[in-house]
Design an enzyme around this catalytic site. Structure first.
Site, PDB file in Angstrom:
ATOM      1  N   LEU A  70      -4.455 -62.226 -32.302  1.00 55.24           N
ATOM      2  CA  LEU A  70      -3.668 -62.610 -33.473  1.00 55.24           C
ATOM      3  C   LEU A  70      -2.294 -61.970 -33.417  1.00 55.24           C
ATOM      4  O   LEU A  70      -2.171 -60.796 -33.057  1.00 55.24           O
ATOM      5  CB  LEU A  70      -4.401 -62.139 -34.744  1.00 55.24           C
ATOM      6  N   CYS A  71      -1.266 -62.739 -33.759  1.00 55.03           N
ATOM      7  CA  CYS A  71       0.079 -62.192 -33.928  1.00 55.03           C
ATOM      8  C   CYS A  71       0.729 -62.890 -35.123  1.00 55.03           C
ATOM      9  O   CYS A  71       0.039 -63.337 -36.032  1.00 55.03           O
ATOM     10  CB  CYS A  71       0.906 -62.319 -32.647  1.00 55.03           C
ATOM     11  N   HIS A  72       2.055 -62.994 -35.132  1.00 56.39           N
ATOM     12  CA  HIS A  72       2.753 -63.597 -36.265  1.00 56.39           C
ATOM     13  C   HIS A  72       2.621 -65.116 -36.286  1.00 56.39           C
ATOM     14  O   HIS A  72       2.197 -65.697 -37.276  1.00 56.39           O
ATOM     15  CB  HIS A  72       4.228 -63.175 -36.237  1.00 56.39           C
ATOM     16  N   ILE A  92      -0.786 -65.042 -38.096  1.00 55.41           N
ATOM     17  CA  ILE A  92      -1.035 -64.614 -39.472  1.00 55.41           C
ATOM     18  C   ILE A  92      -0.313 -65.518 -40.467  1.00 55.41           C
ATOM     19  O   ILE A  92      -0.735 -65.643 -41.621  1.00 55.41           O
ATOM     20  CB  ILE A  92      -0.683 -63.124 -39.680  1.00 55.41           C
TER      21      ILE A  92
END
Length: 114
Positions: free
Chosen positions: A71-73, A100
């Site tokens: 998971l990242c931005h 996210i």
């Protein structure tokens, strides 16, 4: 090939990934300042936070037998980390598509968007 999993579909991916016996986890590869801005609440999964640039040096802290969803931005950094982990022999790897930001839109609107 790296699975692309939407935040909405993550519970199903985690359930299918755990069928192999090893408990899957979510690897948040964002920077500490991003984690302070917005974070997911673990719900039926373990959340591990290691910034992307620290992954190679901390690889020994991760179990390659456990399925991992990155998971990242927005999904770009996590895709690169997922590819790296797959190259390092991790058994099952996924990218949380949209990061996210998509998590906030699709799964939990209380998570701030930035």
């Amino acid at each position: 090939m790296i699975d692309q999993v939407s935040p909405t579909d993550l519970p199903a991916w985690l359930a299918s990934a755990s069928a192999g016996g090893a408990a899957p986890f979510v690897l948040d590869v964002r920077e500490p300042s991003e984690l302070r801005t917005a974070s997911v609440t673990p719900d039926g999964f373990e959340l591990v936070a290691i910034p992307m640039n620290e992954i190679p040096g901390r690889l020994a802290q991760l179990d390659p037998e456990r399925p991992v969803a990155c998971l990242c931005h927005h999904g770009g950094r996590s895709q690169r980390v997922a590819m790296f982990l797959a190259q390092q022999g991790f058994a099952r790897v996924a990218n949380i598509a949209g990061g996210i930001d998509a998590w906030s839109l699709e799964r939990d609107p209380s998570v701030p968007r930035y």
